[in-house]
Design a protein around this motif. Structure first.
Motif, mmCIF file in Angstrom:
data_model
loop_
_atom_site.group_PDB
_atom_site.id
_atom_site.type_symbol
_atom_site.label_atom_id
_atom_site.label_comp_id
_atom_site.label_asym_id
_atom_site.label_seq_id
_atom_site.Cartn_x
_atom_site.Cartn_y
_atom_site.Cartn_z
ATOM 1 N N GLY A 181 2.673 3.864 -7.525
ATOM 2 C CA GLY A 181 3.258 2.537 -7.368
ATOM 3 C C GLY A 181 2.569 1.548 -8.303
ATOM 4 O O GLY A 181 1.433 1.742 -8.695
ATOM 5 N N ASP A 182 3.274 0.485 -8.655
ATOM 6 C CA ASP A 182 2.659 -0.564 -9.464
ATOM 7 C C ASP A 182 2.157 -1.659 -8.531
ATOM 8 O O ASP A 182 2.481 -2.820 -8.671
ATOM 9 N N GLY A 183 1.401 -1.274 -7.553
ATOM 10 C CA GLY A 183 0.873 -2.253 -6.608
ATOM 11 C C GLY A 183 1.781 -2.441 -5.406
ATOM 12 O O GLY A 183 1.358 -2.974 -4.392
ATOM 13 N N ALA A 184 3.043 -1.990 -5.485
ATOM 14 C CA ALA A 184 3.935 -2.117 -4.328
ATOM 15 C C ALA A 184 3.472 -1.142 -3.252
ATOM 16 O O ALA A 184 2.826 -0.137 -3.527
ATOM 17 N N ARG A 185 3.843 -1.457 -2.021
ATOM 18 C CA ARG A 185 3.397 -0.644 -0.897
ATOM 19 C C ARG A 185 4.187 0.661 -0.837
ATOM 20 O O ARG A 185 5.405 0.650 -0.687
ATOM 21 N N ASN A 186 3.484 1.766 -0.958
ATOM 22 C CA ASN A 186 4.132 3.063 -0.773
ATOM 23 C C ASN A 186 4.078 3.411 0.703
ATOM 24 O O ASN A 186 3.000 3.712 1.219
ATOM 25 N N PRO A 187 5.222 3.419 1.392
ATOM 26 C CA PRO A 187 5.170 3.720 2.836
ATOM 27 C C PRO A 187 4.437 5.023 3.138
ATOM 28 O O PRO A 187 3.732 5.127 4.142
ATOM 29 N N ALA A 188 4.579 6.019 2.265
ATOM 30 C CA ALA A 188 3.996 7.334 2.559
ATOM 31 C C ALA A 188 2.466 7.318 2.553
ATOM 32 O O ALA A 188 1.835 8.265 3.019
ATOM 33 N N ASP A 189 1.867 6.256 2.024
ATOM 34 C CA ASP A 189 0.396 6.172 2.070
ATOM 35 C C ASP A 189 -0.113 5.837 3.477
ATOM 36 O O ASP A 189 -1.317 5.798 3.713
ATOM 37 N N GLY A 210 13.988 -1.068 -2.308
ATOM 38 C CA GLY A 210 14.600 -1.890 -1.265
ATOM 39 C C GLY A 210 14.015 -1.608 0.105
ATOM 40 O O GLY A 210 13.611 -2.522 0.838
ATOM 41 N N VAL A 211 13.924 -0.336 0.452
ATOM 42 C CA VAL A 211 13.450 -0.034 1.800
ATOM 43 C C VAL A 211 11.939 -0.222 1.905
ATOM 44 O O VAL A 211 11.422 -0.584 2.963
ATOM 45 N N SER A 212 11.235 -0.004 0.805
ATOM 46 C CA SER A 212 9.800 -0.240 0.837
ATOM 47 C C SER A 212 9.522 -1.726 1.118
ATOM 48 O O SER A 212 8.677 -2.080 1.933
ATOM 49 N N ARG A 213 10.296 -2.599 0.453
ATOM 50 C CA ARG A 213 10.071 -4.031 0.615
ATOM 51 C C ARG A 213 10.475 -4.501 2.008
ATOM 52 O O ARG A 213 9.769 -5.269 2.653
ATOM 53 N N THR A 256 -4.170 -6.581 9.229
ATOM 54 C CA THR A 256 -3.598 -5.358 9.796
ATOM 55 C C THR A 256 -2.614 -4.674 8.848
ATOM 56 O O THR A 256 -1.784 -5.332 8.227
ATOM 57 N N GLN A 257 -2.736 -3.332 8.753
ATOM 58 C CA GLN A 257 -1.756 -2.527 8.025
ATOM 59 C C GLN A 257 -0.983 -1.696 9.035
ATOM 60 O O GLN A 257 -1.483 -1.459 10.142
ATOM 61 N N GLY A 258 0.214 -1.253 8.664
ATOM 62 C CA GLY A 258 1.024 -0.542 9.655
ATOM 63 C C GLY A 258 1.813 0.594 9.068
ATOM 64 O O GLY A 258 1.882 0.774 7.850
ATOM 65 N N GLN A 278 18.252 6.827 1.982
ATOM 66 C CA GLN A 278 17.052 6.633 1.170
ATOM 67 C C GLN A 278 15.888 7.462 1.710
ATOM 68 O O GLN A 278 15.661 7.506 2.923
ATOM 69 N N ASN A 279 15.156 8.067 0.804
ATOM 70 C CA ASN A 279 13.911 8.713 1.191
ATOM 71 C C ASN A 279 12.822 7.643 1.094
ATOM 72 O O ASN A 279 12.444 7.213 0.006
ATOM 73 N N ALA A 280 12.322 7.217 2.246
ATOM 74 C CA ALA A 280 11.498 5.999 2.284
ATOM 75 C C ALA A 280 10.041 6.209 1.893
ATOM 76 O O ALA A 280 9.190 5.394 2.203
ATOM 77 N N ALA A 281 9.724 7.266 1.181
ATOM 78 C CA ALA A 281 8.313 7.561 0.903
ATOM 79 C C ALA A 281 7.673 6.619 -0.104
ATOM 80 O O ALA A 281 6.525 6.201 0.071
ATOM 81 N N LEU A 282 8.393 6.301 -1.191
ATOM 82 C CA LEU A 282 7.744 5.698 -2.367
ATOM 83 C C LEU A 282 8.441 4.427 -2.829
ATOM 84 O O LEU A 282 9.666 4.389 -2.946
ATOM 85 N N ALA A 283 7.642 3.418 -3.144
ATOM 86 C CA ALA A 283 8.206 2.129 -3.549
ATOM 87 C C ALA A 283 8.984 2.224 -4.854
ATOM 88 O O ALA A 283 10.025 1.591 -5.009
ATOM 89 N N THR A 284 8.507 3.002 -5.825
ATOM 90 C CA THR A 284 9.200 3.021 -7.119
ATOM 91 C C THR A 284 10.572 3.681 -6.992
ATOM 92 O O THR A 284 11.512 3.298 -7.667
ATOM 93 N N ALA A 285 10.691 4.675 -6.112
ATOM 94 C CA ALA A 285 11.979 5.359 -5.965
ATOM 95 C C ALA A 285 12.928 4.581 -5.067
ATOM 96 O O ALA A 285 14.138 4.577 -5.300
ATOM 97 N N THR A 286 12.417 3.931 -4.052
ATOM 98 C CA THR A 286 13.287 3.213 -3.111
ATOM 99 C C THR A 286 12.708 1.819 -2.837
ATOM 100 O O THR A 286 12.196 1.547 -1.752
#
Ligand SMILES: *Cc1c(COP(=O)(O)O)cnc(C)c1O
Length: 466
Positions: free
Chosen positions: A329-337, A117-120, A139-141, A107-115
């Motif tokens: 994203g629709d509010g989901a956390r985009n790891p790449a941000d 499962g890994v974003s969550r 805290t954000q990480g 999985q390319n873990a950049a974006l919640a809409t594309a992946t």
């Protein structure tokens, strides 16, 4: 989708993966009995790799066999129970297995809409971490490659925030013409913290160094007067002694003057996850950002570090991008941000697997067992008349066997003996064998066996002072 016939490639792939699993299991079994450091013959055999690039394809099974036969024996037994070098730890079985599965997912873990499962799962792992490490709930990480990049990432957020307060956008306008930022570090800051400051344009040499005490802790009474945009960098777990800076006093002083407090806790941050060790980390939650490693004391495979930032928005302000081709994203956390990278592997998966498999009690037990091992080394070496240089508060032991030359010879002999492996350091002018106990795999028996080896070796180095 129309049904498809099973491709012959599927059976071939299964065989290959099973072969890899068998070879890996055999390797890990052998770590119990083989010399920790690779033997000279194994290193010499690496010459077999020096062939021209193959002109045509090679059967993957024979590629794997070649890798296992040539490179496997030339590895350092870092994954085994008696590697005590560099504060780095091994990899818990659940994390190795999770890593294999996640690698198959690719999985390319950049974006919640594309992946999704890994974003969550990364968001869940971050929530657990913030909880067990006692960090503020806002805290954000970010999952990055290690503590060097975790320091870089957290300090990028710090740089953003202190300059924004001064009316300057560093992301838009860079550092040329910006109000100067004062960066304050302890005199025993990790060299990679200094490197990350250099990468951020804050300079390796323009830092203000604060003197440390006899355990390497920053002296609160020597903190300079703070004025203007300032970042104070503290340490949880001195790389030599394992000591913690006095966070309470230092964070209070820094905050009173409007400074940002950052803590490099590559291994020490984990003390908060054990009730027994947490008093060492008192005041850790007062900081504004933190960096830690997962590939050290959490015992996940390389490479894995985590950056944390208290102020919501500061991390994305430094890291987020947007582009037309990237789905929003629709509010989901985009790891790449939150990370320097756009495309990256889903590092949070192994962190999640470590936390899920150990639970709170398993995690605390691992940290406490390792610290008990360190105390046992210190007691056994001191009882034999050797000088333990540091207060053994965590998992680090520094021991001198006499003159620098004698200590060097003991270090060399310990490394080539093969029972265990420890590094060497020079700390506050003293040459020492540096023992770091941080592997899930290390048992009390491994400690006894390694201590016996050290004592046996030290007794045979002729001029060792008894
Ligand atoms: C190991 C370490 C680092 C660097 O971590 P990497 O994972 O090697 O990038 C930074 N700070 C401290 C205190 C460390 O122990």
């Amino acid at each position: 989708m129309p049904p498809r016939t099973r491709r012959p490639a599927a059976q071939f792939r299964k065989n290959l993966l099973e072969d890899a699993a068998q070879r890996a299991a055999r390797y890990l079994d052998e770590l119990d009995t083989r010399a920790v450091a690779p033997l000279p013959a194994a290193i010499a055999r690496l010459d077999d790799l020096d062939t021209p690039m193959p002109a045509a394809p090679t059967d993957p099974a024979s590629v794997l066999a070649r890798l296992d036969e040539i490179v496997g024996p030339a590895t350092m037994g870092m994954a085994g129970p008696r590697f005590f070098g560099f504060v780095i730890g091994g990899a818990l079985p659940a994390t190795v297995a999770a890593n294999w599965l996640a690698t198959a997912w690719d999985q390319n873990a950049a974006l919640a809409t594309a992946t999704p499962g890994v974003s969550r799962i990364e968001a869940v792992a971050l929530g657990w971490l913030i909880d067990i490490l006692g960090l503020p709930p806002t805290t954000q990480g970010a999952f990055v490659t290690g503590a060097t990049m975790a320091n870089f990432t957290a300090l990028a957020a710090a740089r953003h925030q202190v300059l924004e307060r001064a009316g300057w956008s560093v992301e838009a306008d860079g550092l040329f013409g910006a109000p100067p930022i004062t960066v304050i570090v302890g005199d025993e800051a990790h060299p990679t913290l200094i490197k990350s400051l250099g990468l951020l344009g804050l300079g390796r040499n323009r830092v203000v160094r604060v003197p440390v005490d006899g355990q390497g802790r920053m002296r609160a009474d020597r903190l300079p007067r703070i004025e203007g945009p300032t970042i104070l960098c503290l340490q949880a777990g001195n790389l030599n002694t394992g000591a913690f800076d006095p966070f309470d006093d230092l964070c209070a002083a820094a905050h009173a003057a409007g400074a940002w407090c950052h803590i490099d806790g590559a291994f020490g941050l984990w003390a908060s996850a054990s009730a027994q060790l947490a008093p060492l980390a008192r005041g850790i939650g007062l900081a504004d950002s933190w960096a830690t490693d997962a590939h050290k004391w959490l015992n996940v495979p390389y490479d894995s570090g985590i950056a944390f930032v208290r102020e919501p928005g500061a991390l994305p302000a430094a890291m987020a991008i947007s582009a037309e081709y990237l789905p929003v994203g629709d509010g989901a956390r985009n790891p790449a941000d939150f990370t320097p990278e756009l495309s990256r592997r889903a590092r949070g998966i192994e962190v999640w697997a470590a936390l899920a498999s150990l639970g709170r009690s398993g995690l605390a037990e691992m940290f406490e067992r390792n610290c008990r091992g360190a105390r046992r080394f210190a007691a056994g070496l001191a009882a034999a008349g050797y000088e333990v240089l540091n207060d053994v508060v965590l998992n680090q032991v520094l021991v001198s066997f006499g003159t620098p030359g004698v200590t060097e010879r003991v270090v060399q002999a310990v490394q080539s003996d093969g029972t265990c492996w420890c590094g060497r350091t020079v700390w506050q002018g003293r040459t020492a064998l540096r023992i770091s106990v941080c592997s899930w795999a290390t048992t009390d028996d491994d400690i006894e066996m390694s201590l016996e080896a050290m004592l046996r070796i030290a007794a045979t180095v002729p001029t060792a002072v008894r």
